[in-house]
Design an enzyme around this catalytic site. Structure first.
Site, PDB file in Angstrom:
ATOM      1  N   ASP A 153     -67.675  54.287 -18.466  1.00  0.00           N
ATOM      2  CA  ASP A 153     -68.433  55.000 -20.494  1.00  0.00           C
ATOM      3  C   ASP A 153     -66.391  55.061 -20.405  1.00  0.00           C
ATOM      4  O   ASP A 153     -65.592  54.789 -19.810  1.00  0.00           O
ATOM      5  CB  ASP A 153     -68.857  56.135 -20.153  1.00  0.00           C
ATOM      6  CG  ASP A 153     -69.423  56.863 -21.111  1.00  0.00           C
ATOM      7  OD1 ASP A 153     -68.920  56.611 -22.575  1.00  0.00           O
ATOM      8  OD2 ASP A 153     -70.551  57.213 -21.292  1.00  0.00           O
ATOM      9  N   GLY A 162     -80.282  48.889   1.875  1.00  0.00           N
ATOM     10  CA  GLY A 162     -81.452  49.939   1.293  1.00  0.00           C
ATOM     11  C   GLY A 162     -82.699  49.240   1.917  1.00  0.00           C
ATOM     12  O   GLY A 162     -83.064  49.498   2.818  1.00  0.00           O
ATOM     13  N   LYS A 166     -72.373  55.379 -10.316  1.00  0.00           N
ATOM     14  CA  LYS A 166     -71.541  53.795 -11.739  1.00  0.00           C
ATOM     15  C   LYS A 166     -71.384  53.434 -13.021  1.00  0.00           C
ATOM     16  O   LYS A 166     -71.711  53.548 -14.465  1.00  0.00           O
ATOM     17  CB  LYS A 166     -72.514  52.308 -11.344  1.00  0.00           C
ATOM     18  CG  LYS A 166     -72.789  52.090  -9.949  1.00  0.00           C
ATOM     19  CD  LYS A 166     -73.612  50.600 -10.192  1.00  0.00           C
ATOM     20  CE  LYS A 166     -74.195  50.287  -8.458  1.00  0.00           C
ATOM     21  NZ  LYS A 166     -75.078  50.983  -8.045  1.00  0.00           N
TER      22      LYS A 166
HETATM   23  O1  C5P Z   1     -81.764  47.250  -1.746  1.00  0.00           O
HETATM   24  P1  C5P Z   1     -80.372  46.406  -1.268  1.00  0.00           P
HETATM   25  O2  C5P Z   1     -79.819  46.951  -0.168  1.00  0.00           O
HETATM   26  O3  C5P Z   1     -80.038  45.199  -1.389  1.00  0.00           O
HETATM   27  O4  C5P Z   1     -79.824  47.382  -2.104  1.00  0.00           O
HETATM   28  C1  C5P Z   1     -78.244  47.879  -2.321  1.00  0.00           C
HETATM   29  C2  C5P Z   1     -78.321  49.324  -2.824  1.00  0.00           C
HETATM   30  O5  C5P Z   1     -77.123  49.229  -3.519  1.00  0.00           O
HETATM   31  C3  C5P Z   1     -78.136  49.351  -4.587  1.00  0.00           C
HETATM   32  O6  C5P Z   1     -78.967  51.265  -4.272  1.00  0.00           O
HETATM   33  C4  C5P Z   1     -77.782  49.160  -5.246  1.00  0.00           C
HETATM   34  O7  C5P Z   1     -77.827  50.057  -6.278  1.00  0.00           O
HETATM   35  C5  C5P Z   1     -76.089  49.095  -4.807  1.00  0.00           C
HETATM   36  N1  C5P Z   1     -75.270  48.630  -5.146  1.00  0.00           N
HETATM   37  C6  C5P Z   1     -75.523  46.958  -5.508  1.00  0.00           C
HETATM   38  N2  C5P Z   1     -74.404  46.225  -6.299  1.00  0.00           N
HETATM   39  C7  C5P Z   1     -73.016  46.512  -6.528  1.00  0.00           C
HETATM   40  C8  C5P Z   1     -73.252  47.731  -6.709  1.00  0.00           C
HETATM   41  C9  C5P Z   1     -74.243  48.752  -5.678  1.00  0.00           C
HETATM   42  O8  C5P Z   1     -75.958  46.221  -4.722  1.00  0.00           O
HETATM   43  N3  C5P Z   1     -71.855  45.865  -6.946  1.00  0.00           N
END
Ligand code: C5P
Length: 224
Positions: free
Chosen positions: A66, A204, A63
């Site tokens: 910068d 996740g 992510k």
């Molecule tokens: O546990 P969960 O399914 O909520 O995890 C979602 C994953 O997706 C996390 O690793 C989070 O950092 C990532 N993510 C997100 N929303 C975004 C981009 C990435 O939840 N917009």
């Protein structure tokens, strides 16, 4: 038909847990990829572990947000990890995305739009005076202009993104039926996300918390 791609968010600093996640998911009939975020990549043994992975689809969720030079230099610094996918915030701006794309080589560069943990109220608090839909529309156009390979967006915004961005659409904010939203605000089920046009999903906690094998069965059932 190409199988639906499902990225498992390996959100832990614990190498043993990541090993377990990979072992318990690799031989299923689903097409899994593995997403490593800042938590794991910055942990003591995380980087080395990822460097030794072979024959799996990997996603470095840095992510980046910068200036152009720092984004490009960071991508060069992790070249040895040979990620299939890597993320940069679209809010870094067009110049940063172009600079990143110039050096990303075979790694697909994903633009992160508004985080799925934010809603219109949170955006107002930050100082954005446009609503999510308007911002996402702008971001999808900008990512297309920067020739990014994919966009990460909430499942609720897939339809808007599709209008302006014609490549891969990856959606986190996925929950299996009955699971808690937690810190996510804009969520849906795996099946609905693919139905709406996601080319890949990120999942996740719904998959890695508790019994992984049982959760996979739940996922397979949801996708039917
Ligand atoms: O546990 P969960 O399914 O909520 O995890 C979602 C994953 O997706 C996390 O690793 C989070 O950092 C990532 N993510 C997100 N929303 C975004 C981009 C990435 O939840 N917009």
């Amino acid at each position: 038909m190409k199988k639906q791609l499902i990225f498992i968010a390996c959100d832990t600093p614990n190498r043993k847990k990541v090993k377990e996640i990979i072992q318990k998911t690799q031989n299923s009939n689903l097409n899994f990829g593995y997403k490593f975020g800042l938590e794991f990549l910055n942990s003591k043994n995380g980087r080395k572990f990822v460097a030794n992975l072979k024959n799996i689809i990997t996603f470095g969720d840095y992510k980046l947000a910068d200036i152009p030079n720092t984004c490009a230099s960071t991508i060069k610094a992790v070249k040895d990890l040979k990620f299939n996918y890597l993320t940069i915030h679209i809010s870094s701006g067009i110049e940063a995305m172009k600079a990143a794309k110039k050096v990303s080589g075979k790694t697909k560069l994903i633009g992160v739009s508004i985080l799925t943990s934010l809603n219109n109220k949170s955006l107002k608090e930050i100082g954005f005076d446009k609503n999510i839909k308007k911002i996402i529309t702008n971001q999808a156009k900008l990512a297309a202009k920067a020739k990014l390979d994919a966009i990460v967006c909430s499942p609720h915004e897939i339809k808007i993104v599709k209008k302006f961005f014609k490549k891969e659409i990856i959606t986190p904010g996925i929950r299996l039926h009955g699971d808690l939203k937690g810190d996510q605000k804009r969520v849906t089920t795996p099946k609905q996300a693919f139905k709406d046009g996601a080319t890949a999903i990120v999942i996740g906690r719904s998959l890695v918390k508790g019994n992984i094998k049982k959760n996979i069965q739940k996922l397979v059932k949801d996708l039917k």
